[in-house]
Design an enzyme around this catalytic site. Structure first.
Site, PDB file in Angstrom:
ATOM      1  N   LYS A  86     -22.474  -2.830  18.480  1.00  0.00           N
ATOM      2  CA  LYS A  86     -22.990  -1.514  17.988  1.00  0.00           C
ATOM      3  C   LYS A  86     -23.124  -1.487  16.434  1.00  0.00           C
ATOM      4  O   LYS A  86     -23.919  -1.115  15.853  1.00  0.00           O
ATOM      5  CB  LYS A  86     -22.116  -0.455  18.541  1.00  0.00           C
ATOM      6  N   ARG A 114     -10.284  -8.128  12.006  1.00  0.00           N
ATOM      7  CA  ARG A 114      -9.530  -6.969  12.264  1.00  0.00           C
ATOM      8  C   ARG A 114      -8.292  -7.138  13.032  1.00  0.00           C
ATOM      9  O   ARG A 114      -8.331  -7.749  13.860  1.00  0.00           O
ATOM     10  CB  ARG A 114     -10.491  -5.914  13.047  1.00  0.00           C
ATOM     11  N   ARG A 154     -14.984 -12.469  15.686  1.00  0.00           N
ATOM     12  CA  ARG A 154     -15.628 -11.814  14.562  1.00  0.00           C
ATOM     13  C   ARG A 154     -14.982 -11.618  13.509  1.00  0.00           C
ATOM     14  O   ARG A 154     -13.849 -11.903  13.300  1.00  0.00           O
ATOM     15  CB  ARG A 154     -15.454 -10.286  15.396  1.00  0.00           C
ATOM     16  N   ARG A 213      -8.376  -2.351  25.118  1.00  0.00           N
ATOM     17  CA  ARG A 213      -9.447  -1.634  24.552  1.00  0.00           C
ATOM     18  C   ARG A 213     -10.752  -1.739  25.918  1.00  0.00           C
ATOM     19  O   ARG A 213     -11.455  -0.617  25.715  1.00  0.00           O
ATOM     20  CB  ARG A 213     -10.206  -2.328  23.381  1.00  0.00           C
ATOM     21  N   ARG A 250     -16.789   8.866  22.491  1.00  0.00           N
ATOM     22  CA  ARG A 250     -16.013   7.661  23.405  1.00  0.00           C
ATOM     23  C   ARG A 250     -15.244   8.242  24.455  1.00  0.00           C
ATOM     24  O   ARG A 250     -14.730   7.619  25.361  1.00  0.00           O
ATOM     25  CB  ARG A 250     -14.874   7.232  22.375  1.00  0.00           C
TER      26      ARG A 250
END
Ligand code: AMP
Length: 216
Positions: free
Chosen positions: A13, A159, A127, A170, A88
């Site tokens: 996203k 992160r 990532r 998540r 969300r």
């Protein structure tokens, strides 16, 4: 034109919304980025938010809706907004509709990036984010180079919620809380599904085609 970019964590996203911002001049609202900014400030609210994010749970609707309302209320001239990571859950989807109505706006389309769990885990655990400019890269298939990133590589970080344990939660949170929104947008006839397993450029090509075909 207001667009919601929808999908599980790690679906791409952020990467796709940055491309949309560049080409279509939309304003990006990423609730994840807004929350990380709050954490950066070092406030007690920031500390509370960090512990929720690191658990892989959702931050309360009140905090999120306040952040969104502040931005919408202060954005007076814009070509439109791309929402990344918001709404969300169903309650957030409903408050977004109410809020947009207040400003005579609506959601033009919801782009849903579909990616399977194995790919999500692989993507998230490799990532890298630039802590200076916010650009998103991947150690394996979207490396930061001198051509695509001008900040010093020392700013590239992982992160704190991009670890396997948090990712599992998540993903659970996504299935339980976020997935039901799909039906809400199907009923409004504004959901467009995109195969998020494809290469970044191919996904973006499809997104471009959809946005080009929108009349608002
Ligand atoms: P993201 O950067 O979109 O992956 O979001 C990172 C984390 O921030 C999520 O796992 C949630 O803990 C929190 N978060 C981001 N957006 C929202 C939202 N709209 N509602 C609740 N929590 C959120």
């Amino acid at each position: 034109m207001n667009i919601v970019l929808f999908g599980p964590p790690g679906a791409g996203k952020g990467t796709q919304s940055d491309k949309i911002v560049k080409d279509f001049g939309l304003t990006k609202i990423s609730t994840g980025d807004l929350l990380r900014n709050e954490i950066e400030k070092g406030s007690s609210l920031g500390a509370k938010i960090k512990s929720i994010i690191d658990e892989g749970n959702l931050v309360s609707d009140d905090i999120i809706n306040n952040l969104i309302e502040n931005i919408l209320g202060n954005t007076n001239s814009y070509k439109g907004i791309i929402f990344d990571g918001y709404p969300r859950n169903l309650r957030q989807a409903q408050s977004l509709d109410t809020l947009l109505k207040k400003y005579n706006q609506k959601i033009s389309c919801v782009l849903s990036l579909e990616v399977n769990k194995n790919a999500i885990i692989e993507r998230i655990t490799s990532r890298l984010i630039c802590s200076k400019c916010g650009s998103i890269f991947n150690k394996h298939f979207n490396k930061a180079t001198k051509d695509n990133h001008s900040c010093d590589p020392k700013f590239l970080i992982t992160r704190s919620d991009d670890n396997i344990k948090t990712v599992e939660n998540r993903f659970e949170t996504y299935n339980k809380e976020t997935m039901p929104i799909i039906k809400y947008y199907i009923n409004q006839n504004i959901l467009k599904e995109i195969d998020g397993m494809q290469k970044i450029d191919q996904i973006y090509k499809e997104i471009r085609q959809i946005i080009d075909s929108l009349d608002t």
